[in-house]
Design a protein around this motif. Structure first.
Motif, mmCIF file in Angstrom:
data_model
loop_
_atom_site.group_PDB
_atom_site.id
_atom_site.type_symbol
_atom_site.label_atom_id
_atom_site.label_comp_id
_atom_site.label_asym_id
_atom_site.label_seq_id
_atom_site.Cartn_x
_atom_site.Cartn_y
_atom_site.Cartn_z
ATOM 1 N N ASN A 172 0.158 -0.801 0.027
ATOM 2 C CA ASN A 172 -0.277 -0.122 0.153
ATOM 3 C C ASN A 172 0.337 0.611 0.101
ATOM 4 O O ASN A 172 1.236 1.271 0.335
ATOM 5 N N ASP A 205 -1.577 5.089 1.346
ATOM 6 C CA ASP A 205 -2.180 5.613 2.400
ATOM 7 C C ASP A 205 -1.414 7.042 3.270
ATOM 8 O O ASP A 205 -1.900 7.340 3.695
ATOM 9 N N SER A 233 -6.521 2.946 -1.654
ATOM 10 C CA SER A 233 -5.264 2.537 -1.482
ATOM 11 C C SER A 233 -5.446 1.046 -0.725
ATOM 12 O O SER A 233 -4.603 0.284 -0.607
ATOM 13 N N ASP A 234 -6.655 0.898 -0.321
ATOM 14 C CA ASP A 234 -6.885 -0.945 -0.151
ATOM 15 C C ASP A 234 -7.569 -1.509 -1.847
ATOM 16 O O ASP A 234 -8.585 -2.826 -1.300
ATOM 17 N N SER A 283 -11.823 -1.810 -8.145
ATOM 18 C CA SER A 283 -11.737 -2.888 -7.010
ATOM 19 C C SER A 283 -12.016 -4.472 -7.513
ATOM 20 O O SER A 283 -11.856 -5.510 -6.788
#
Length: 608
Positions: free
Chosen positions: A2, A5, A16-17, A61
């Motif tokens: 990451n 973040d 970030s995820d 995502s």
């Protein structure tokens, strides 16, 4: 891993995820691309962008997308509001691949950062004739691996073409400065674009083009009543339309349709600051007060104003675009409000300072002068470095590494000067002068993004103006104010220097260069200063505060304040520091009328 973040950008943090292995903008990403011999995927957007949210959910995502893109590309995520110069550089390249540009802007580039394809939103699956994101990515990966020489040739050609376009743009100035007749013609051209059926400018999508309307209002101050009426009429069409939030005040970014329906509901600080200036100039006090309330109640954060409020919120547990804003006041109070993009951008807060100054002068409710004073104090303490340079952006006390733009310097300088004049704060005006002088000494190419510069991509600053002024226009307007206050002709000459390369473009496309045309209007008219020194609250002070004329600097002050201005080097106050008897001074092009102590004499001088 990451890498986003720790970013100061809420937009980057929101990605970030995701399974995509994002890099922030910087040398590290390009070094990795060179090491692995991979092309670069650059995705540019901003936190309150609806289609950016959609693509984040649908595409970035998706683990399958992440798996493929991580193997075949080095991916970089850019907040266009943090790095406007990067955004401008890639918009210039994206024109080669189509004219429907916007955000998210998705650029596939070679390892040196030169595009070989660009597109906006790409769906997760093929829809109608629009290919999916993965289809596009696979095609471009194959081109990189199997047709590398062709890709290299295209990127070289694109780089040369964009560089030449930048040079041509820089050479398109005109030798003769426009007079008021030529500027009146530009106003007529702008007025011809008014939508007489639904209001606004153009036929859709409808953006509230505040700088262009400010130019029309400035023409009214030079006797062009038709231009002023058009500006007021267009502003009046925005106020009751779906562009404006009637509950909390403030305007949405734009409407998709000609009749102002289907607005994109993000509320941006920069748009609303420019609109506040226009509505205050037009005397639309209720609409202006709504924007001040929006600033104070929704955007005010750690000491300055947040960048925007999102279009999306959670309604019944699901993302909903516009649902919060479409609810009436009683229902809205039960809903969770959309999130703020709480980063503090210097340029946009500078625009807000100027707007709050106009609102304060115009008697707008909500204490705009007090709000502006608090914001200005915070910006001086937190966004101006010890060496005089300014910070582009901060969040929660941490500074972004992004370089400051001309709009940051120009917006802050003009905002501090205008607010200082409106609230009689010589220290604000002096600090605005310091910011302008910093640029004046070092040149307009004061700072460039180092990653762009290392690759020969930092061709030119973004000079377009639609809903917001550009840095050159803001610096020019600040220079004009300082010329009047100091008596130094060098400031006025600097203003001419700043606007001259863009004059031809502004006269040809008035809708897109409203702030620059406003600066030209001031430069093309007789410079005038109106000063009232008054230790009481006389009619002379009220007359000065209500006086608007393009090219005129108006200052009211008491004796102590006038002395502070003089001590700060503003020679306009020489021998004009006593307000025991209210006295007005009217000067035109350096020649001053006799001091006026009666309303009748002051009014006569103002009419001359």
């Amino acid at each position: 891993m990451n890498r986003l973040d720790g970013s100061q950008s809420p937009y980057l943090q929101s990605h970030s995820d995701q399974p995509v292995d994002w890099y922030p903008w910087g040398e590290e990403a390009f070094a990795e691309a060179a090491r692995r011999d991979l092309p670069v995927f650059i995705s540019i957007g901003y936190q309150t962008c609806h289609w950016c949210h959609v693509m984040a959910r649908e595409t970035f995502s998706n683990p399958l997308v992440g798996e493929y893109i991580n193997k075949r590309f080095i991916s970089i995520k850019v907040d266009r509001e943090e790095h406007p110069d990067v955004d401008a550089a890639y918009l210039a390249q994206a024109v080669a691949f189509g004219d429907k540009l916007g955000w998210p802007l998705n650029v596939f580039a070679d390892s040196q950062g030169v595009a070989y394809f660009a597109a906006t939103y790409l769906p997760p699956v093929t829809r109608m004739k629009q290919p999916s994101f993965l289809e596009v990515a696979k095609t471009l990966s194959r081109a990189w691996n199997k047709k590398r020489s062709e890709v290299r040739a295209s990127t070289r050609a694109l780089k040369e073409a964009v560089h030449e376009a930048a040079l041509v743009n820089a050479r398109t100035g005109i030798e003769q400065f426009p007079d008021q007749a030529r500027l009146a013609k530009a106003a007529m051209e702008l007025m011809s674009q008014e939508d007489k059926m639904y209001g606004g400018l153009g036929t859709g999508p409808k953006f509230p083009m505040a700088p262009a309307l400010r130019f029309l209002l400035s023409q009214e101050g030079l006797g062009n009543e038709e231009a002023g009426l058009a500006g007021r009429r267009i502003l009046a069409s925005y106020a009751p339309s779906p562009l404006r939030d009637p509950v909390e005040g403030g305007f949405f970014r734009y409407a998709t349709n000609r009749d102002f329906t289907s607005p994109h509901h993000e509320r941006m600080l920069n748009d609303n600051a420019s609109l506040l200036t226009a509505y205050a100039m037009a005397g639309s006090l209720d609409v202006a007060a709504g924007i001040v309330s929006f600033f104070r109640n929704q955007l005010l954060g750690e000491g300055a104003l947040a960048s925007a409020q999102d279009s999306e919120s959670s309604v019944d547990g699901q993302p909903n675009d516009g649902g919060y804003y479409e609810a009436d006041a009683s229902t809205r109070s039960t809903l969770e409000p959309p999130q703020l993009d709480d980063k503090v951008v210097t340029a946009w807060n500078g625009l807000a300072l100027e707007a709050l100054a106009h609102a304060h002068r115009g008697g707008v409710a909500g204490d705009p002068g007090g709000l502006g004073t608090d914001i200005a104090t915070w910006l001086i303490d937190h966004h101006i470095k010890d060496d005089g340079s300014v910070i582009r952006m901060s969040r929660n006390g941490a500074h972004s590494s992004a370089v400051a733009t001309l709009a940051d310097y120009g917006g802050l300088a003009l905002g501090l000067i205008e607010l200082g004049l409106a609230t009689q704060r010589a220290d604000f005006v002096a600090k605005g002068r310091d910011v302008l002088d910093y640029v004046m000494v070092r040149g307009t190419n004061i700072e460039q993004d180092p990653v762009l510069a290392a690759r020969g991509l930092g061709w030119t600053p973004d000079i377009s103006e639609g809903v917001n002024p550009n840095g050159l226009s803001l610096l020019a307007l600040a220079s004009i104010r300082l010329a009047a206050l100091t008596g130094k002709e060098a400031y006025r000459e600097y203003a001419w220097f700043l606007v001259s390369p863009l004059m031809k473009q502004a006269l040809a496309m008035p809708q897109g260069m409203g702030a620059l045309l406003s600066a030209l209007s001031e430069l093309a008219t007789r410079a005038r200063e109106v000063i009232v020194i008054d230790d009481g609250d006389s009619t002379l002070s009220d007359m000065a505060k209500n006086y608007q004329r393009t090219g005129t600097v108006v200052v009211t002050a008491n004796s102590a304040q006038a002395q502070q201005f003089l001590d700060s080097g503003f020679n306009l106050f020489e021998s004009r520091t006593s307000g025991l008897r209210a006295t007005a001074y009217v000067c035109t092009e350096g020649v001053c009328a006799l001091p006026a102590t009666t309303p009748e004499e002051f009014a006569r001088q103002l009419e001359d």
